[in-house]
Design a protein around this motif. Sequence first.
Motif, PDB file in Angstrom:
ATOM      1  N   ARG A  82       5.332 -29.613  49.617  1.00  0.00           N
ATOM      2  CA  ARG A  82       6.754 -29.760  49.384  1.00  0.00           C
ATOM      3  C   ARG A  82       7.075 -29.790  47.899  1.00  0.00           C
ATOM      4  NH1 ARG A  82       4.963 -34.908  49.216  1.00  0.00           N
ATOM      5  NH2 ARG A  82       6.168 -36.675  48.822  1.00  0.00           N
ATOM      6  N   VAL A  83       8.373 -29.665  47.619  1.00  0.00           N
ATOM      7  CA  VAL A  83       8.900 -29.794  46.272  1.00  0.00           C
ATOM      8  C   VAL A  83       9.724 -31.080  46.238  1.00  0.00           C
ATOM      9  CG1 VAL A  83      10.454 -28.812  44.546  1.00  0.00           C
ATOM     10  CG2 VAL A  83       8.975 -27.306  45.880  1.00  0.00           C
ATOM     11  N   VAL A  84       9.452 -31.930  45.276  1.00  0.00           N
ATOM     12  CA  VAL A  84      10.216 -33.160  45.091  1.00  0.00           C
ATOM     13  C   VAL A  84      11.146 -32.935  43.899  1.00  0.00           C
ATOM     14  CG1 VAL A  84      10.126 -35.618  44.574  1.00  0.00           C
ATOM     15  CG2 VAL A  84       8.363 -34.581  46.019  1.00  0.00           C
ATOM     16  N   VAL A  85      12.437 -32.991  44.165  1.00  0.00           N
ATOM     17  CA  VAL A  85      13.453 -32.793  43.138  1.00  0.00           C
ATOM     18  C   VAL A  85      13.924 -34.174  42.695  1.00  0.00           C
ATOM     19  CG1 VAL A  85      15.669 -31.740  42.578  1.00  0.00           C
ATOM     20  CG2 VAL A  85      14.143 -30.638  44.233  1.00  0.00           C
ATOM     21  N   GLU A  86      13.701 -34.479  41.425  1.00  0.00           N
ATOM     22  CA  GLU A  86      14.011 -35.809  40.915  1.00  0.00           C
ATOM     23  C   GLU A  86      15.249 -35.790  40.027  1.00  0.00           C
ATOM     24  OE1 GLU A  86       9.633 -37.789  40.724  1.00  0.00           O
ATOM     25  OE2 GLU A  86      10.216 -36.554  39.014  1.00  0.00           O
ATOM     26  N   SER A  87      16.141 -36.742  40.270  1.00  0.00           N
ATOM     27  CA  SER A  87      17.322 -36.993  39.446  1.00  0.00           C
ATOM     28  C   SER A  87      18.199 -35.759  39.215  1.00  0.00           C
ATOM     29  CB  SER A  87      16.904 -37.595  38.101  1.00  0.00           C
ATOM     30  OG  SER A  87      16.162 -38.763  38.297  1.00  0.00           O
TER      31      SER A  87
END
Length: 111
Positions: A82-87
Amino acid sequence: MGEPALVQGGTVLEVSPLSGRPGICVSGEISVATRPSWEGALAELARRHTDVSYVELSGVGFVDVAGVSALAHTAMNLPAGRVVVESPPPQVPRVLALFWPSLGGIEVTPR
């Protein structure tokens, strides 16, 4: 990656590798003017992806719908993980929820 993309009108997009974990740190604006740099950064992220890739967007002020779409399509096309998109800016989770409500390959952590 690493060189700011400065385009006519002063729009800037800077992309650099994250320190200590796989992914990218992005600042500036993701719009039609910077889309080639954004899509190139996402393509490189996908090439290097193993299990989890991080996209840190705390320095991004704006992402247009096509920019969110490129992010979603990158996550959908990963073979695993997965891709974790932060802030991200507020429009990112809204657009993802509107157009890709059940996209499992992406996780958003709010500002």
